[in-house]
Design a protein around this motif. Sequence first.
Motif, short mmCIF file in Angstrom:
data_model
loop_
_atom_site.label_atom_id
_atom_site.label_comp_id
_atom_site.label_asym_id
_atom_site.label_seq_id
_atom_site.Cartn_x
_atom_site.Cartn_y
_atom_site.Cartn_z
N ALA A 1 0.84 -1.20 0.00
CA ALA A 1 0.00 0.00 0.00
C ALA A 1 0.87 1.25 0.00
O ALA A 1 0.57 2.23 -0.69
CB ALA A 1 -0.94 0.00 1.20
N ASP A 2 1.95 1.23 0.76
CA ASP A 2 2.87 2.38 0.79
C ASP A 2 3.46 2.63 -0.60
O ASP A 2 3.55 3.77 -1.04
CB ASP A 2 4.00 2.13 1.79
CG ASP A 2 3.53 2.13 3.22
OD1 ASP A 2 2.42 2.62 3.50
OD2 ASP A 2 4.28 1.63 4.08
N ASP A 3 3.84 1.55 -1.29
CA ASP A 3 4.39 1.68 -2.64
C ASP A 3 3.37 2.32 -3.59
O ASP A 3 3.72 3.19 -4.38
CB ASP A 3 4.80 0.29 -3.16
CG ASP A 3 5.34 0.34 -4.58
OD1 ASP A 3 6.23 1.15 -4.85
OD2 ASP A 3 4.83 -0.44 -5.41
N MET A 4 2.12 1.90 -3.50
CA MET A 4 1.10 2.46 -4.37
C MET A 4 0.84 3.92 -4.03
O MET A 4 0.66 4.75 -4.93
CB MET A 4 -0.20 1.65 -4.26
CG MET A 4 -1.23 2.03 -5.29
SD MET A 4 -0.66 1.73 -6.97
CE MET A 4 -1.14 3.24 -7.78
N LEU A 5 0.84 4.27 -2.76
CA LEU A 5 0.64 5.68 -2.37
C LEU A 5 1.74 6.56 -2.93
O LEU A 5 1.48 7.66 -3.39
CB LEU A 5 0.57 5.81 -0.85
CG LEU A 5 -0.76 5.49 -0.20
CD1 LEU A 5 -0.63 5.46 1.31
CD2 LEU A 5 -1.83 6.46 -0.61
N ILE A 6 2.96 6.08 -2.89
CA ILE A 6 4.09 6.85 -3.42
C ILE A 6 3.92 7.09 -4.92
O ILE A 6 4.18 8.19 -5.41
CB ILE A 6 5.44 6.13 -3.13
CG1 ILE A 6 5.73 6.23 -1.63
CG2 ILE A 6 6.57 6.72 -3.95
CD1 ILE A 6 6.87 5.36 -1.18
#
Length: 90
Positions: A82-87
């Motif tokens: 999820a963090d990767d997608m937010l970035i």
Amino acid sequence: MKKIKLTRANKSILLKSLAPYYYHERALGHNTEKSGRLILKIDSLPADKKATFSAEEIHLMRTTINQLRNEWLAKGQYTDAADDMLIKLI
């Protein structure tokens, strides 16, 4: 408009985050046309290709992914995907 490359993992994260929002809005009797169209758009895109999204679509994706991420954090679950997608959305 912004182009984003969607991997299989990112598509999965987006769909997992948008589905609860869609059903919640539908249960409340709100208009679900925009979120429904976005879900169909993401689902129909081939993995590892760039897609163009409007500012409104990006905002909706960012909001729902952040909600999913916060739920996972509260449960002590893995949030790197999820963090990767937010970035990618920033």
